[in-house]
Design a protein around this motif. Sequence first.
Motif, PDB file in Angstrom:
ATOM      1  N   TYR A  14       0.839  -1.191   0.000  1.00  0.00           N
ATOM      2  CA  TYR A  14       0.000   0.000   0.000  1.00  0.00           C
ATOM      3  C   TYR A  14       0.870   1.236   0.000  1.00  0.00           C
ATOM      4  CZ  TYR A  14       1.159  -0.165   4.953  1.00  0.00           C
ATOM      5  OH  TYR A  14       1.826  -0.211   6.135  1.00  0.00           O
ATOM      6  N   SER A  15       0.233   2.352  -0.299  1.00  0.00           N
ATOM      7  CA  SER A  15       0.921   3.647  -0.256  1.00  0.00           C
ATOM      8  C   SER A  15       0.434   4.414   0.945  1.00  0.00           C
ATOM      9  CB  SER A  15       0.633   4.450  -1.534  1.00  0.00           C
ATOM     10  OG  SER A  15       1.081   5.775  -1.378  1.00  0.00           O
ATOM     11  N   THR A  16       1.334   5.033   1.701  1.00  0.00           N
ATOM     12  CA  THR A  16       0.953   5.750   2.911  1.00  0.00           C
ATOM     13  C   THR A  16       0.814   7.232   2.699  1.00  0.00           C
ATOM     14  OG1 THR A  16       3.263   5.937   3.526  1.00  0.00           O
ATOM     15  CG2 THR A  16       2.050   4.039   4.409  1.00  0.00           C
ATOM     16  N   GLY A  17       0.822   7.689   1.483  1.00  0.00           N
ATOM     17  CA  GLY A  17       0.628   9.125   1.305  1.00  0.00           C
ATOM     18  C   GLY A  17       1.144   9.648  -0.001  1.00  0.00           C
ATOM     19  N   GLY A  18       1.091   8.830  -1.038  1.00  0.00           N
ATOM     20  CA  GLY A  18       1.491   9.318  -2.335  1.00  0.00           C
ATOM     21  C   GLY A  18       2.937   9.004  -2.687  1.00  0.00           C
ATOM     22  N   ASP A  19       3.711   8.387  -1.736  1.00  0.00           N
ATOM     23  CA  ASP A  19       5.088   8.035  -2.005  1.00  0.00           C
ATOM     24  C   ASP A  19       5.146   6.636  -2.624  1.00  0.00           C
ATOM     25  OD1 ASP A  19       5.792   9.591   1.120  1.00  0.00           O
ATOM     26  OD2 ASP A  19       5.898  10.465  -0.901  1.00  0.00           O
ATOM     27  N   GLU A  20       6.355   6.078  -2.676  1.00  0.00           N
ATOM     28  CA  GLU A  20       6.489   4.738  -3.205  1.00  0.00           C
ATOM     29  C   GLU A  20       5.761   3.754  -2.305  1.00  0.00           C
ATOM     30  OE1 GLU A  20       7.904   3.782  -6.070  1.00  0.00           O
ATOM     31  OE2 GLU A  20       8.044   5.918  -6.467  1.00  0.00           O
ATOM     32  N   GLU A  52      -3.887   2.390   8.798  1.00  0.00           N
ATOM     33  CA  GLU A  52      -4.920   3.299   9.273  1.00  0.00           C
ATOM     34  C   GLU A  52      -4.309   4.466  10.030  1.00  0.00           C
ATOM     35  OE1 GLU A  52      -9.427   2.979  10.923  1.00  0.00           O
ATOM     36  OE2 GLU A  52      -8.010   1.519  11.713  1.00  0.00           O
ATOM     37  N   LYS A  53      -3.267   4.195  10.797  1.00  0.00           N
ATOM     38  CA  LYS A  53      -2.575   5.285  11.491  1.00  0.00           C
ATOM     39  C   LYS A  53      -1.980   6.278  10.502  1.00  0.00           C
ATOM     40  CE  LYS A  53      -1.376   2.881  15.803  1.00  0.00           C
ATOM     41  NZ  LYS A  53      -0.252   2.356  16.640  1.00  0.00           N
ATOM     42  N   ALA A  54      -1.425   5.749   9.400  1.00  0.00           N
ATOM     43  CA  ALA A  54      -0.876   6.640   8.376  1.00  0.00           C
ATOM     44  C   ALA A  54      -1.968   7.492   7.743  1.00  0.00           C
ATOM     45  CB  ALA A  54      -0.162   5.814   7.306  1.00  0.00           C
ATOM     46  N   LEU A  55      -3.131   6.891   7.536  1.00  0.00           N
ATOM     47  CA  LEU A  55      -4.266   7.635   6.988  1.00  0.00           C
ATOM     48  C   LEU A  55      -4.692   8.741   7.945  1.00  0.00           C
ATOM     49  CD1 LEU A  55      -6.663   8.118   5.055  1.00  0.00           C
ATOM     50  CD2 LEU A  55      -7.886   6.291   6.276  1.00  0.00           C
ATOM     51  N   LEU A  56      -4.803   8.424   9.237  1.00  0.00           N
ATOM     52  CA  LEU A  56      -5.214   9.422  10.218  1.00  0.00           C
ATOM     53  C   LEU A  56      -4.188  10.545  10.329  1.00  0.00           C
ATOM     54  CD1 LEU A  56      -6.713   7.164  13.043  1.00  0.00           C
ATOM     55  CD2 LEU A  56      -7.945   8.659  11.465  1.00  0.00           C
ATOM     56  N   PHE A 178     -17.543  13.612   8.528  1.00  0.00           N
ATOM     57  CA  PHE A 178     -17.360  13.075   7.183  1.00  0.00           C
ATOM     58  C   PHE A 178     -16.056  12.283   7.067  1.00  0.00           C
ATOM     59  CE2 PHE A 178     -19.843  16.864   5.169  1.00  0.00           C
ATOM     60  CZ  PHE A 178     -21.027  16.329   5.656  1.00  0.00           C
ATOM     61  N   PHE A 179     -15.059  12.639   7.875  1.00  0.00           N
ATOM     62  CA  PHE A 179     -13.719  12.076   7.716  1.00  0.00           C
ATOM     63  C   PHE A 179     -13.332  11.096   8.820  1.00  0.00           C
ATOM     64  CE2 PHE A 179     -13.610  15.866   5.139  1.00  0.00           C
ATOM     65  CZ  PHE A 179     -12.783  15.540   4.079  1.00  0.00           C
ATOM     66  N   TYR A 180     -13.959  11.210   9.996  1.00  0.00           N
ATOM     67  CA  TYR A 180     -13.505  10.429  11.138  1.00  0.00           C
ATOM     68  C   TYR A 180     -14.620   9.530  11.676  1.00  0.00           C
ATOM     69  CZ  TYR A 180      -9.543  13.655  11.244  1.00  0.00           C
ATOM     70  OH  TYR A 180      -8.435  14.385  10.919  1.00  0.00           O
ATOM     71  N   CYS A 181     -14.196   8.423  12.297  1.00  0.00           N
ATOM     72  CA  CYS A 181     -15.133   7.532  12.986  1.00  0.00           C
ATOM     73  C   CYS A 181     -15.491   8.146  14.327  1.00  0.00           C
ATOM     74  CB  CYS A 181     -14.506   6.154  13.189  1.00  0.00           C
ATOM     75  SG  CYS A 181     -14.096   5.317  11.635  1.00  0.00           S
ATOM     76  N   ARG A 182     -16.578   7.679  14.915  1.00  0.00           N
ATOM     77  CA  ARG A 182     -17.078   8.375  16.103  1.00  0.00           C
ATOM     78  C   ARG A 182     -16.144   8.255  17.297  1.00  0.00           C
ATOM     79  NH1 ARG A 182     -22.067   5.494  19.230  1.00  0.00           N
ATOM     80  NH2 ARG A 182     -21.338   3.363  19.273  1.00  0.00           N
ATOM     81  N   ASN A 183     -15.329   7.169  17.385  1.00  0.00           N
ATOM     82  CA  ASN A 183     -14.392   7.071  18.499  1.00  0.00           C
ATOM     83  C   ASN A 183     -13.154   7.939  18.281  1.00  0.00           C
ATOM     84  OD1 ASN A 183     -13.558   5.305  16.379  1.00  0.00           O
ATOM     85  ND2 ASN A 183     -12.135   4.320  17.805  1.00  0.00           N
ATOM     86  N   GLU A 184     -13.099   8.656  17.160  1.00  0.00           N
ATOM     87  CA  GLU A 184     -11.980   9.557  16.857  1.00  0.00           C
ATOM     88  C   GLU A 184     -12.377  11.023  16.968  1.00  0.00           C
ATOM     89  OE1 GLU A 184     -10.306   6.397  13.470  1.00  0.00           O
ATOM     90  OE2 GLU A 184     -11.332   8.254  12.906  1.00  0.00           O
ATOM     91  N   LEU A 185     -13.673  11.277  17.235  1.00  0.00           N
ATOM     92  CA  LEU A 185     -14.159  12.658  17.167  1.00  0.00           C
ATOM     93  C   LEU A 185     -13.754  13.504  18.361  1.00  0.00           C
ATOM     94  CD1 LEU A 185     -17.756  12.150  15.730  1.00  0.00           C
ATOM     95  CD2 LEU A 185     -15.819  13.255  14.604  1.00  0.00           C
ATOM     96  N   GLY A 186     -13.595  12.861  19.536  1.00  0.00           N
ATOM     97  CA  GLY A 186     -13.273  13.641  20.728  1.00  0.00           C
ATOM     98  C   GLY A 186     -11.980  14.427  20.566  1.00  0.00           C
ATOM     99  N   THR A 187     -10.931  13.728  20.114  1.00  0.00           N
ATOM    100  CA  THR A 187      -9.643  14.399  19.916  1.00  0.00           C
ATOM    101  C   THR A 187      -9.738  15.457  18.835  1.00  0.00           C
ATOM    102  OG1 THR A 187      -8.420  12.436  20.623  1.00  0.00           O
ATOM    103  CG2 THR A 187      -7.233  14.049  19.282  1.00  0.00           C
ATOM    104  N   ARG A 188     -10.441  15.136  17.727  1.00  0.00           N
ATOM    105  CA  ARG A 188     -10.516  16.096  16.618  1.00  0.00           C
ATOM    106  C   ARG A 188     -11.376  17.303  16.980  1.00  0.00           C
ATOM    107  NH1 ARG A 188      -8.419  10.996  16.137  1.00  0.00           N
ATOM    108  NH2 ARG A 188      -6.680  11.255  14.690  1.00  0.00           N
TER     109      ARG A 188
END
Length: 505
Positions: A14-20, A52-56, A178-188
């Motif tokens: 997989y690609s973690t952000g547009g790199d190789e 998933e961590k790279a995506l976040l 739109f971008f985060y799951c509900r268990n990720e919303l508190g921090t965001r």
Amino acid sequence: MSKALDTTEKTATYSTGGDEPNEAVVGYMQAQIGPDSTDDELLAYIIDPAEEKALLRRLDSFIAPMVAILYLISFLDRSNVGNAATGGMFDDINAPSNGLSLATSLFYCTYVTFEPMWTTLLKSVRPSILLPAVTVVWGGVVLGNGFITNFPSLIALRLVLGFLESALTPCLFLILTFFYCRNELGTRTSYMFVSAATAGVVGGLIAAGLLKMDGLQGLAGWSWLYIVEGAITIAIGATSYFFIADSPETAWYLSPRQKLLTRVRKVQSKQYNGDESFSWVEVRKAFSEPLIWVSGAMQLGFDVTLYGASTFFVVIVRGFGYSTIDSQLLTAPIYAWAAIVYLTCAHFADKKDVRFWLILPTCLVTCVGYIILIAAKESTGAKLFACFLVATGVYTSVGLNVSWNSANIAGARKRSTGIGLQQLIGNCGGIVAGQIYRSQDKPYYRLGHAVSLASMVWGISWMLVYLYIVKSRNAKKMAMTEEEKEEQDRNGVTGDRHWSFTYVF
């Protein structure tokens, strides 16, 4: 890429952000997916935790700064009326003795009135167009404040500013879902309210510097405060266009693989998101949902304390006997403390999936702070310490309650309406806050402190009701038989009332 599910253990590329592309050994049953994969295949897919961590991290590197900066300037631009007041603005424009209270309250009249409209409009208008345009225009309004010569002009501009700023808060909340799951919303969500506290730090320091420009080019120091901050807002609004995406699929900063992963996460949390098309049925569900009204009642109490503190802290501290510049500087560490506490609590809220046991203790500390401010008379040290205690819970209670409300509403349309309704009720606290810190009550402002204390107790009381409801609903769902669950499925029950949805507390 093959659509057939391959459940052998393998190396995922997989690609973690547009790199190789990178290779990582996946130590569990993995499957291959692609753009043409069905929802069933995406539902069965297990995302590599490292991927998933790279995506976040990628999402946070673009969304977090945008959310934080926009919310910071919104709080800065609405609260700088308090800084301008200490710089002599109300004397210069011949305002009445209750001018600051009126300017504060009337801002929230239009803010509260138009907030639900913006939330609903965001589902039909591109966020990447709406929010930058609104921000640029309100920056122009702030800049115009620097040239007013009378009190009616100030009131007119405050009403317009309230109308424009009301677009920001619910829209940012909704964009995060739109971008985060509900268990990720508190921090965001914490990015927003940490920014609100940071606005107090930045606002005090900026005001301390700009008020010293008094007389430059024939303008008062408070005029320069508005002109500079308005120009900054215009520049930020124009720049934000390049950072606000309308959806994960249109986010230019995500690689094709990362966009696919956001689709996986969306499918897997569909019970939370639901159908995103407009539906009056979902809107009516929001208005008939007791939890949203109870959450709004909580928010009302918490917002009275938040808006009272964010606008009047500098006025309160000046009442301790400090000069205009010193009072600006002394509020900075108070807001910094509030930001640290809230950021810490928001992190634990997501990590431990808890809200109640973080809101309650910080609110109780705030109550102790108000009690000291009411009781203390001559001890400046005790009153300054009390301000730190007050700051402990004002941002935590508001911010965590917002993410709590959002996490417990399933269905995009019901959630967007529920967020707007909660904010409409809660932001009425700004109208109240503007009337309780009256100029005739200085230097002690006991009425303001007493009402703020009562408001915090009000919020805590409704939080106990909220806790009872969610625990009762979870208990009923856990006690359901298989036949009852099947009957719900046959009847088409969806969203947070479905047996598979668990409320967080």
